[in-house]
Design a protein around this motif. Sequence first.
Motif, PDB file in Angstrom:
ATOM      1  N   ALA A  57      24.156  -1.014  19.774  1.00  0.00           N
ATOM      2  CA  ALA A  57      25.399  -0.252  19.908  1.00  0.00           C
ATOM      3  C   ALA A  57      26.625  -1.036  19.460  1.00  0.00           C
ATOM      4  CB  ALA A  57      25.581   0.163  21.364  1.00  0.00           C
ATOM      5  N   ALA A  60      29.914  -4.975  15.000  1.00  0.00           N
ATOM      6  CA  ALA A  60      29.193  -6.236  14.901  1.00  0.00           C
ATOM      7  C   ALA A  60      29.132  -6.958  16.242  1.00  0.00           C
ATOM      8  CB  ALA A  60      29.876  -7.113  13.871  1.00  0.00           C
ATOM      9  N   CYS A  62      29.908  -9.689  17.860  1.00  0.00           N
ATOM     10  CA  CYS A  62      30.426 -11.007  17.533  1.00  0.00           C
ATOM     11  C   CYS A  62      29.650 -11.514  16.338  1.00  0.00           C
ATOM     12  CB  CYS A  62      30.251 -11.950  18.710  1.00  0.00           C
ATOM     13  SG  CYS A  62      31.104 -13.494  18.445  1.00  0.00           S
ATOM     14  N   ILE A 176      23.526   9.551  24.313  1.00  0.00           N
ATOM     15  CA  ILE A 176      24.302  10.519  25.099  1.00  0.00           C
ATOM     16  C   ILE A 176      25.773  10.337  24.746  1.00  0.00           C
ATOM     17  CG2 ILE A 176      24.925  11.348  27.411  1.00  0.00           C
ATOM     18  CD1 ILE A 176      21.980  11.507  27.183  1.00  0.00           C
ATOM     19  N   SER A 241      30.694   5.434  15.678  1.00  0.00           N
ATOM     20  CA  SER A 241      30.723   6.111  16.981  1.00  0.00           C
ATOM     21  C   SER A 241      32.028   5.846  17.735  1.00  0.00           C
ATOM     22  CB  SER A 241      29.530   5.680  17.840  1.00  0.00           C
ATOM     23  OG  SER A 241      29.617   4.318  18.158  1.00  0.00           O
TER      24      SER A 241
HETATM   25  C1  LIG Z   1      32.654  -5.803  11.458  1.00  0.00           C
HETATM   26  C2  LIG Z   1      33.220  -6.449  12.672  1.00  0.00           C
HETATM   27  C3  LIG Z   1      33.087  -7.832  12.861  1.00  0.00           C
HETATM   28  C4  LIG Z   1      33.586  -8.443  14.004  1.00  0.00           C
HETATM   29  N1  LIG Z   1      33.434  -9.810  14.186  1.00  0.00           N
HETATM   30  C5  LIG Z   1      33.914 -10.409  15.295  1.00  0.00           C
HETATM   31  C6  LIG Z   1      33.738 -11.823  15.532  1.00  0.00           C
HETATM   32  O1  LIG Z   1      33.124 -12.551  14.757  1.00  0.00           O
HETATM   33  N2  LIG Z   1      34.278 -12.354  16.653  1.00  0.00           N
HETATM   34  C7  LIG Z   1      34.980 -11.599  17.550  1.00  0.00           C
HETATM   35  O2  LIG Z   1      35.467 -12.151  18.537  1.00  0.00           O
HETATM   36  N3  LIG Z   1      35.140 -10.246  17.378  1.00  0.00           N
HETATM   37  C8  LIG Z   1      34.624  -9.642  16.275  1.00  0.00           C
HETATM   38  N4  LIG Z   1      34.772  -8.275  16.090  1.00  0.00           N
HETATM   39  C9  LIG Z   1      35.413  -7.467  17.149  1.00  0.00           C
HETATM   40  C10 LIG Z   1      34.381  -7.094  18.221  1.00  0.00           C
HETATM   41  O3  LIG Z   1      33.218  -6.621  17.606  1.00  0.00           O
HETATM   42  C11 LIG Z   1      34.936  -6.011  19.150  1.00  0.00           C
HETATM   43  O4  LIG Z   1      36.168  -6.443  19.661  1.00  0.00           O
HETATM   44  C12 LIG Z   1      33.978  -5.745  20.313  1.00  0.00           C
HETATM   45  O5  LIG Z   1      32.742  -5.267  19.841  1.00  0.00           O
HETATM   46  C13 LIG Z   1      34.575  -4.735  21.280  1.00  0.00           C
HETATM   47  O6  LIG Z   1      33.646  -4.478  22.287  1.00  0.00           O
HETATM   48  P1  LIG Z   1      33.695  -3.139  23.157  1.00  0.00           P
HETATM   49  O7  LIG Z   1      32.524  -3.190  24.051  1.00  0.00           O
HETATM   50  O8  LIG Z   1      35.038  -2.948  23.719  1.00  0.00           O
HETATM   51  O9  LIG Z   1      33.503  -1.986  22.129  1.00  0.00           O
HETATM   52  P2  LIG Z   1      32.219  -1.684  21.154  1.00  0.00           P
HETATM   53  O10 LIG Z   1      31.463  -2.940  20.989  1.00  0.00           O
HETATM   54  O11 LIG Z   1      32.869  -1.035  20.045  1.00  0.00           O
HETATM   55  O12 LIG Z   1      31.369  -0.711  22.026  1.00  0.00           O
HETATM   56  C14 LIG Z   1      31.772   0.584  22.354  1.00  0.00           C
HETATM   57  C15 LIG Z   1      30.536   1.400  22.572  1.00  0.00           C
HETATM   58  O13 LIG Z   1      30.896   2.642  23.140  1.00  0.00           O
HETATM   59  C16 LIG Z   1      30.088   3.651  22.579  1.00  0.00           C
HETATM   60  N5  LIG Z   1      30.808   4.904  22.735  1.00  0.00           N
HETATM   61  C17 LIG Z   1      32.038   5.212  22.245  1.00  0.00           C
HETATM   62  N6  LIG Z   1      32.393   6.432  22.649  1.00  0.00           N
HETATM   63  C18 LIG Z   1      31.376   6.897  23.409  1.00  0.00           C
HETATM   64  C19 LIG Z   1      31.161   8.104  24.118  1.00  0.00           C
HETATM   65  N7  LIG Z   1      32.077   9.062  24.133  1.00  0.00           N
HETATM   66  N8  LIG Z   1      29.996   8.263  24.776  1.00  0.00           N
HETATM   67  C20 LIG Z   1      29.049   7.293  24.783  1.00  0.00           C
HETATM   68  N9  LIG Z   1      29.211   6.124  24.135  1.00  0.00           N
HETATM   69  C21 LIG Z   1      30.362   5.928  23.464  1.00  0.00           C
HETATM   70  C22 LIG Z   1      29.884   3.236  21.150  1.00  0.00           C
HETATM   71  O14 LIG Z   1      28.722   3.813  20.599  1.00  0.00           O
HETATM   72  C23 LIG Z   1      29.775   1.718  21.296  1.00  0.00           C
HETATM   73  O15 LIG Z   1      28.443   1.313  21.442  1.00  0.00           O
HETATM   74  C24 LIG Z   1      34.261  -7.654  14.956  1.00  0.00           C
HETATM   75  C25 LIG Z   1      34.400  -6.261  14.775  1.00  0.00           C
HETATM   76  C26 LIG Z   1      33.880  -5.664  13.643  1.00  0.00           C
HETATM   77  C27 LIG Z   1      34.028  -4.184  13.474  1.00  0.00           C
END
Ligand SMILES: Cc1cc2nc3c(=O)[nH]c(=O)nc-3n(C[C@H](O)[C@H](O)[C@H](O)COP(=O)(O)OP(=O)(O)OC[C@H]3O[C@@H](n4cnc5c(N)ncnc54)[C@H](O)[C@@H]3O)c2cc1C
Length: 639
Positions: A57, A60, A62, A176, A241
């Motif tokens: 999910a 990337a 990290c 979901i 997503s």
């Molecule tokens: C290409 C890329 C490279 C990166 N590299 C780095 C790095 O090297 N180092 C670093 O520190 N940061 C990096 N980042 C940033 C880091 O990936 C994000 O800050 C981090 O993943 C955020 O985590 P999160 O759990 O908040 O959100 P996410 O990891 O985005 O997770 C959110 C989840 O919620 C789910 N979701 C969303 N809406 C719904 C819904 N309505 N119902 C059910 N599920 C839902 C999605 O499917 C997803 O799985 C990178 C980002 C990208 C895009």
Amino acid sequence: MEFSIEWPYPVNYEKVNEVETDVLVIGGGIAGSWAAISAAKRGVKVAVIDEMDVFSAGPAGCDHWNFAFDNPACKIKPDEAIEILERITGGRVTGIARYVTFNESFKTLLELERLGAKIRDTEDEFKGAPFRDEETKLLYAYDYDIKSSIRVWGQTFRQALYAELMRLRIPLYNRILATSLLTEGGKVGTRVIGAMGVNIRTGEFYVFKSRATVLCTGGMDGACRIWSYWGYCFNSLSSPSLTGVGHMMAFNAGAELAHLDTFGIGMRSHGEMPSYGTGNPANTWYPCTIVDAKGKEIPWVDEYAKKTLKTVEERTRSSLRGYEAVAGVPTWPAELFPKPISHYPSSKEAQDDFFNRIRMGEYVLPLYADLPGMPEHERRAIFGLMVAQEGKTWILYRNLTQAGFDPDKDMLQSYWFGATAPLRSALDPLEIIYRQGGGGIVHDWDFRTNLEGLYVAGDACIYSSEHSGAAVTGRWAGAKAADYAKEVSFGEISWNQVERERQRVYAPTKRSKGIDWKELNVAICKVMRTYVNDLSNEEMLKIALKWLDEMEQGEANRLVARNPHELARTLETLSVLSNAKLIVLYMLEKMRRGEIKGMLTMRLKDNGEIEFKELPPRWWLLPPNAPTYRENYEKHKPW
Ligand SMILES: Cc1cc2nc3c(=O)[nH]c(=O)nc-3n(C[C@H](O)[C@H](O)[C@H](O)COP(=O)(O)OP(=O)(O)OC[C@H]3O[C@@H](n4cnc5c(N)ncnc54)[C@H](O)[C@@H]3O)c2cc1C
């Protein structure tokens, strides 16, 4: 040729599944995984739902770098870091998530290492490298003097988290799409008591009943489809997503949102993807030397220190560039990175100057990333570690390696230079696109929103947008939600609210004629690109609002979904439409109020009105909070 594809899963739009859990985590990315693990370790029953598969999910997650201001070698301590951050962002940043992250990122990384992730050079691959601490085997990134970022093997992170979720036997509800929060009495602004959602393969409906809910649905970055979806590509590096459904759900339940007008400069997908996939000097390729077609090196400059850099070492040591560590955080924000004059020029003049040099024959195109010319440790860190771990480039690493590319001998062409997105946007404001840049759901030091029972973590928070922030805030919010869940009973579900949501969710499946989600998505995009950017005036915003209102009354009620996949995309597009309206309304209100010193928040009231509120500057350090960052951190720390 005609063909038909049968939907491969049994579809049952009528079925309603009920699940009961102490803590419900919505979104199983980095923040969600940590929230679930940390809540489960406090002895409560936890469930995670994700629109995708929790195993893979989110974006990337990290890749190859991780903030670690609390690592013992870091020259900038968390209190200094927050002070610098406030200074360089002009106080616009909201300190809670940042300060907690500055204090907890390395500790969280060590915990992740215990779960099996790789955060140090255990195989001594980089022995003797200038960025390696020989005793701890930690590798520092970007600035080897300040040591605020650590190089990591990010591809091991998700596996480690997933294994822990499995070990703790946390039920994962994959595929979901959460569509709405359940509230006490079905009213706006009351306690959150669960969520509803739809399975994007079977179309079945889900009612999750919980004592506490943690929203970890990531940033609104994917919602930049609003601005940049041109019908043939998405302009987001994030997971598709991430469409802002979480923000919309929170708002509809009565949660406060802020900073919705945050604009950023985005890279267009077309012609520039995969970003970092070609030779370049930024982020995943830092500090790679760039040469022209005749092998002439392009000079690097440090715009902060106003200095041309002569050696590779100067690119990675702020002390050699002549400023003290506290004068800035060179690894963040990106504007303070040194760079060659060919890439990320700071102004139109700088870009014109470089182009003139090309025209005058000083540099000959094309440009190349000169890996063979780099010191060996740097070369292997770039091509072996960074490019190989980066979610957007590992495929390039694999393909190039299989094709015989040898970084010791071969250069990689750099076609992404000069006219970078920031400069195009200086010339054409419509190139400015919306990116997650700080806008999000408002929370307190417990990461609780203004709604009882609803916690938030990760990129969904105001001002958290990197891996360490997601991991730290997820871990923190999960613990707080668990403690709360232990104290309260389940709420009473309003089945009227459930029925209303079912009617809304399945309406597109009941129509046999109409339009599909892509048409509406393109229309929203056109409106937002044309009328909404940082040069918009009141008239432009009002026109945008008129169009969006018309779509809400018209096209939104004509959407057709022929299977659960189309249903999910349709529901996401409806949330993109709602979010687009919220952004425009927020900007209009800001314009109406003139200068805002603190933070403008917006929330929905039970009577359907939107309430805007101006919070004072640094409200997170005002009563009922303690007056200093450290006191609040110590008081609210869950461990
Ligand atoms: C290409 C890329 C490279 C990166 N590299 C780095 C790095 O090297 N180092 C670093 O520190 N940061 C990096 N980042 C940033 C880091 O990936 C994000 O800050 C981090 O993943 C955020 O985590 P999160 O759990 O908040 O959100 P996410 O990891 O985005 O997770 C959110 C989840 O919620 C789910 N979701 C969303 N809406 C719904 C819904 N309505 N119902 C059910 N599920 C839902 C999605 O499917 C997803 O799985 C990178 C980002 C990208 C895009």
